[in-house]
Design a protein around this motif. Structure first.
Motif, PDB file in Angstrom:
ATOM      1  N   ALA A 153      71.694 113.864  24.733  1.00 44.29           N
ATOM      2  CA  ALA A 153      72.432 115.341  24.240  1.00 44.29           C
ATOM      3  C   ALA A 153      72.139 116.198  25.333  1.00 44.29           C
ATOM      4  CB  ALA A 153      72.067 115.865  22.802  1.00 44.29           C
ATOM      5  N   LEU A 154      70.763 116.309  25.813  1.00 43.40           N
ATOM      6  CA  LEU A 154      70.555 117.214  26.745  1.00 43.40           C
ATOM      7  C   LEU A 154      71.139 117.029  28.039  1.00 43.40           C
ATOM      8  CD1 LEU A 154      66.668 117.420  26.262  1.00 43.40           C
ATOM      9  CD2 LEU A 154      68.105 119.483  26.124  1.00 43.40           C
ATOM     10  N   ALA A 155      71.344 115.657  28.411  1.00 41.48           N
ATOM     11  CA  ALA A 155      71.797 115.297  29.764  1.00 41.48           C
ATOM     12  C   ALA A 155      73.391 115.693  29.713  1.00 41.48           C
ATOM     13  CB  ALA A 155      71.859 113.817  30.061  1.00 41.48           C
ATOM     14  N   LEU A 156      73.866 115.391  28.514  1.00 40.85           N
ATOM     15  CA  LEU A 156      75.499 115.404  28.412  1.00 40.85           C
ATOM     16  C   LEU A 156      75.917 117.133  28.405  1.00 40.85           C
ATOM     17  CD1 LEU A 156      78.148 114.170  28.025  1.00 40.85           C
ATOM     18  CD2 LEU A 156      77.533 113.971  25.431  1.00 40.85           C
ATOM     19  N   THR A 157      74.883 117.890  27.919  1.00 47.06           N
ATOM     20  CA  THR A 157      75.224 119.308  27.592  1.00 47.06           C
ATOM     21  C   THR A 157      75.151 119.834  29.032  1.00 47.06           C
ATOM     22  OG1 THR A 157      74.440 119.412  25.435  1.00 47.06           O
ATOM     23  CG2 THR A 157      74.415 121.439  27.006  1.00 47.06           C
ATOM     24  N   ALA A 158      74.031 119.334  29.943  1.00 57.95           N
ATOM     25  CA  ALA A 158      73.916 119.908  31.173  1.00 57.95           C
ATOM     26  C   ALA A 158      75.213 119.421  32.174  1.00 57.95           C
ATOM     27  CB  ALA A 158      72.758 119.145  31.956  1.00 57.95           C
ATOM     28  N   ALA A 159      75.717 118.294  31.878  1.00 58.68           N
ATOM     29  CA  ALA A 159      76.779 117.937  32.754  1.00 58.68           C
ATOM     30  C   ALA A 159      78.149 118.624  32.007  1.00 58.68           C
ATOM     31  CB  ALA A 159      77.259 116.322  32.345  1.00 58.68           C
ATOM     32  N   VAL A 160      78.323 118.738  30.887  1.00 65.42           N
ATOM     33  CA  VAL A 160      79.447 119.710  30.464  1.00 65.42           C
ATOM     34  C   VAL A 160      79.432 120.905  31.104  1.00 65.42           C
ATOM     35  CG1 VAL A 160      80.605 120.673  28.181  1.00 65.42           C
ATOM     36  CG2 VAL A 160      79.808 118.241  28.420  1.00 65.42           C
ATOM     37  N   HIS A 161      78.163 121.822  31.154  1.00 64.18           N
ATOM     38  CA  HIS A 161      78.316 123.090  31.383  1.00 64.18           C
ATOM     39  C   HIS A 161      78.056 123.277  32.904  1.00 64.18           C
ATOM     40  CE1 HIS A 161      78.649 124.869  27.239  1.00 64.18           C
ATOM     41  NE2 HIS A 161      77.789 123.804  27.120  1.00 64.18           N
TER      42      HIS A 161
END
Length: 152
Positions: free
Chosen positions: A110-118
């Protein structure tokens, strides 16, 4: 007189043996019932975990599409905040029922995905490459938790 005593004692022995047999039968039946109840409870928990894992993966897939948009368009998608909110909500659901290992793996993904999205991805790094390790750690942890770990 011995015959009278023997005549009185033999039925009592029969009653005692019958009662012992009944108690033993009840004990074995109760033990099996407890095993069945424990097995049923474990199956319900596994199904609940599986449902939460799948819902988390579904939310991650939607967010990953948003991250791909950011990668290709160079800007954050309009629904990025809502998508990452859903990822984190589903991650919290996993925290309710999963092992610490699966919880950590879901949080890392979730952390890696959130960083990639934002924030997008580093120059020249595709989203799938960036997320592969975190996604695989989560998938391995979920598979192990569900008893479907085919790697080990």
């Amino acid at each position: 007189m011995a015959a009278v005593v023997l005549g009185d004692v033999l039925p009592l022995i029969g009653v005692a043996l019958g009662a012992a047999g009944a108690f033993a039968g009840q004990f074995l039946a109760m033990r099996e019932t407890k095993k069945e109840a424990a097995t049923a409870a474990a199956a319900v928990l596994r199904a609940e975990r599986k449902e939460f894992f799948l819902e988390f993966l579904e939310a991650c897939q939607r967010a990953e599409r948003s991250a791909e948009h950011h990668f290709h368009a160079g800007q954050r998608a309009k629904d990025a905040a809502e998508l990452t909110h859903q990822v984190w909500f589903r991650q919290k659901c996993i925290a309710l029922v999963a092992s610490p290992n699966a919880q950590r793996a879901a949080e890392g993904f979730a952390l890696a995905l959130t960083a990639a999205v934002h924030d997008g991805t580093p120059e020249g790094v595709h989203i799938s490459e960036l997320l592969r390790d975190k996604r695989n750690r989560f998938l391995d942890a979920a598979a192990a938790e569900l008893g479907t770990d085919i790697q080990g």
